[in-house]
Design a protein around this motif. Structure first.
Motif, mmCIF file in Angstrom:
data_model
loop_
_atom_site.group_PDB
_atom_site.id
_atom_site.type_symbol
_atom_site.label_atom_id
_atom_site.label_comp_id
_atom_site.label_asym_id
_atom_site.label_seq_id
_atom_site.Cartn_x
_atom_site.Cartn_y
_atom_site.Cartn_z
ATOM 1 N N TYR A 189 0.817 -1.205 0.000
ATOM 2 C CA TYR A 189 0.000 0.000 0.000
ATOM 3 C C TYR A 189 0.848 1.251 0.000
ATOM 4 O O TYR A 189 1.997 1.260 0.418
ATOM 5 N N LYS A 190 0.248 2.317 -0.484
ATOM 6 C CA LYS A 190 0.827 3.648 -0.407
ATOM 7 C C LYS A 190 -0.283 4.612 -0.101
ATOM 8 O O LYS A 190 -1.259 4.700 -0.825
ATOM 9 N N GLU A 191 -0.139 5.279 1.011
ATOM 10 C CA GLU A 191 -1.091 6.320 1.365
ATOM 11 C C GLU A 191 -0.370 7.650 1.274
ATOM 12 O O GLU A 191 0.597 7.894 1.982
ATOM 13 N N ASP A 192 -0.826 8.503 0.373
ATOM 14 C CA ASP A 192 -0.219 9.801 0.150
ATOM 15 C C ASP A 192 -1.114 10.874 0.755
ATOM 16 O O ASP A 192 -2.322 10.669 0.933
ATOM 17 N N GLU A 193 -0.517 11.999 1.092
ATOM 18 C CA GLU A 193 -1.334 13.113 1.576
ATOM 19 C C GLU A 193 -2.323 13.567 0.520
ATOM 20 O O GLU A 193 -3.385 14.090 0.833
ATOM 21 N N ASN A 194 -1.963 13.358 -0.720
ATOM 22 C CA ASN A 194 -2.859 13.680 -1.820
ATOM 23 C C ASN A 194 -3.794 12.492 -2.045
ATOM 24 O O ASN A 194 -3.349 11.410 -2.427
ATOM 25 N N PRO A 195 -5.098 12.648 -1.813
ATOM 26 C CA PRO A 195 -6.028 11.523 -1.982
ATOM 27 C C PRO A 195 -6.167 11.051 -3.425
ATOM 28 O O PRO A 195 -6.731 9.989 -3.683
ATOM 29 N N ASN A 196 -5.627 11.822 -4.370
ATOM 30 C CA ASN A 196 -5.693 11.448 -5.776
ATOM 31 C C ASN A 196 -4.525 10.571 -6.211
ATOM 32 O O ASN A 196 -4.393 10.265 -7.394
ATOM 33 N N ILE A 197 -3.652 10.186 -5.265
ATOM 34 C CA ILE A 197 -2.528 9.314 -5.580
ATOM 35 C C ILE A 197 -2.463 8.190 -4.558
ATOM 36 O O ILE A 197 -2.210 8.440 -3.376
ATOM 37 N N TYR A 198 -2.743 6.986 -4.985
ATOM 38 C CA TYR A 198 -2.590 5.827 -4.099
ATOM 39 C C TYR A 198 -2.534 4.556 -4.935
ATOM 40 O O TYR A 198 -2.932 4.521 -6.096
ATOM 41 N N PHE A 199 -2.016 3.510 -4.332
ATOM 42 C CA PHE A 199 -1.971 2.193 -4.960
ATOM 43 C C PHE A 199 -1.909 1.179 -3.832
ATOM 44 O O PHE A 199 -1.136 1.343 -2.889
ATOM 45 N N GLN A 200 -2.729 0.156 -3.900
ATOM 46 C CA GLN A 200 -2.735 -0.826 -2.822
ATOM 47 C C GLN A 200 -3.098 -2.211 -3.332
ATOM 48 O O GLN A 200 -3.780 -2.355 -4.343
ATOM 49 N N ILE A 201 -2.586 -3.210 -2.619
ATOM 50 C CA ILE A 201 -2.977 -4.601 -2.838
ATOM 51 C C ILE A 201 -3.338 -5.160 -1.467
ATOM 52 O O ILE A 201 -2.468 -5.349 -0.616
ATOM 53 N N ILE A 202 -4.604 -5.373 -1.259
ATOM 54 C CA ILE A 202 -5.122 -5.856 0.022
ATOM 55 C C ILE A 202 -6.060 -7.022 -0.249
ATOM 56 O O ILE A 202 -6.957 -6.917 -1.094
ATOM 57 N N ASP A 203 -5.840 -8.118 0.457
ATOM 58 C CA ASP A 203 -6.642 -9.339 0.236
ATOM 59 C C ASP A 203 -6.657 -9.725 -1.239
ATOM 60 O O ASP A 203 -7.704 -10.064 -1.798
ATOM 61 N N HIS A 204 -5.503 -9.617 -1.873
ATOM 62 C CA HIS A 204 -5.283 -10.006 -3.274
ATOM 63 C C HIS A 204 -5.900 -9.035 -4.276
ATOM 64 O O HIS A 204 -5.780 -9.258 -5.485
ATOM 65 N N ASN A 205 -6.555 -7.971 -3.832
ATOM 66 C CA ASN A 205 -7.205 -7.031 -4.741
ATOM 67 C C ASN A 205 -6.319 -5.819 -5.006
ATOM 68 O O ASN A 205 -5.822 -5.187 -4.069
ATOM 69 N N ILE A 206 -6.140 -5.497 -6.279
ATOM 70 C CA ILE A 206 -5.364 -4.336 -6.695
ATOM 71 C C ILE A 206 -6.305 -3.162 -6.933
ATOM 72 O O ILE A 206 -7.324 -3.295 -7.617
#
Length: 199
Positions: free
Chosen positions: A98-115
């Motif tokens: 996961y990546k949580e950025d201060e900018n809510p318009n930029i993120y990418f995550q893989i949680i429970d196999h879901n991209i």
């Protein structure tokens, strides 16, 4: 053929899990090792005009791993278009990336196999969705270019669908994947140099 790499700066990393130890799993040990390989399909169009269907070879791999971060790369070699590579750097915790950025318009995550992810800037919009399993990885990426780049005119819509797999039945968990190479990397902030797997 042109070589293009789309780089999401400071985005997520993948962690893996050890198959022989269900209590101690990490993103890199579960998803790392030999690359996922398969096919690419998709389309490209300009300002909603006629679409050009795309096809070719695709792969997914993890590189540049540290104890809590890793780079994930989606590589594609597309017939009639060339090489388009997406590189995502981020943190992992257990089997989540996961990546949580201060900018809510930029993120990418893989949680429970879901991209799931997106990256919206003045020059482009990118959206990601898919699934990543131990032996199969699928991802859809849609990019809309709001400004002209070296490779794409303003108004271009690019869609790529990765369908990849690997056989881990004979893997001992020590496979390092593939060597890396330094290539020009296209990002919303311009062209930089970045490492990608040479699979």
């Amino acid at each position: 053929m042109k070589k293009i790499v789309l780089l999401l700066v400071s985005i997520l990393s993948l962690g893996c899990a050890k198959e022989n130890d269900q209590h101690v799993q990490s993103f890199t040990s579960f998803y790392g090792g030999i690359p996922y390989k398969g096919t690419i399909s998709g389309s490209v169009s300009i300002d909603g005009g006629n679409e050009l269907d795309l096809s070719g070879k695709g792969s997914i791999a993890l590189i540049e791993s540290t104890k809590d971060s890793v780079s994930m790369v989606f590589l594609s070699d597309i017939n009639r278009l060339g090489e388009i590579n997406i590189k995502v750097r981020g943190k992992f915790d257990g089997k989540s990336f996961y990546k949580e950025d201060e900018n809510p318009n930029i993120y990418f995550q893989i949680i429970d196999h879901n991209i799931e992810g997106k990256s919206i800037s003045d020059s482009q919009e990118m959206f990601f969705e898919g699934t990543l399993e131990r032996e199969r990885g699928q991802m859809k990426m849609v990019a809309v270019f709001k400004q002209e780049t070296e490779s794409f005119p303003k108004g271009t819509r690019l869609e790529l669908n990765f369908d990849t797999h690997r056989d881990m039945s004979n893997s001992n968990g020590d496979v390092s994947g593939c060597p890396t190479r330094l290539v020009p990397v296209w990002s919303p902030n311009g062209v930089v140099m970045g490492m990608v797997p040479d699979c």
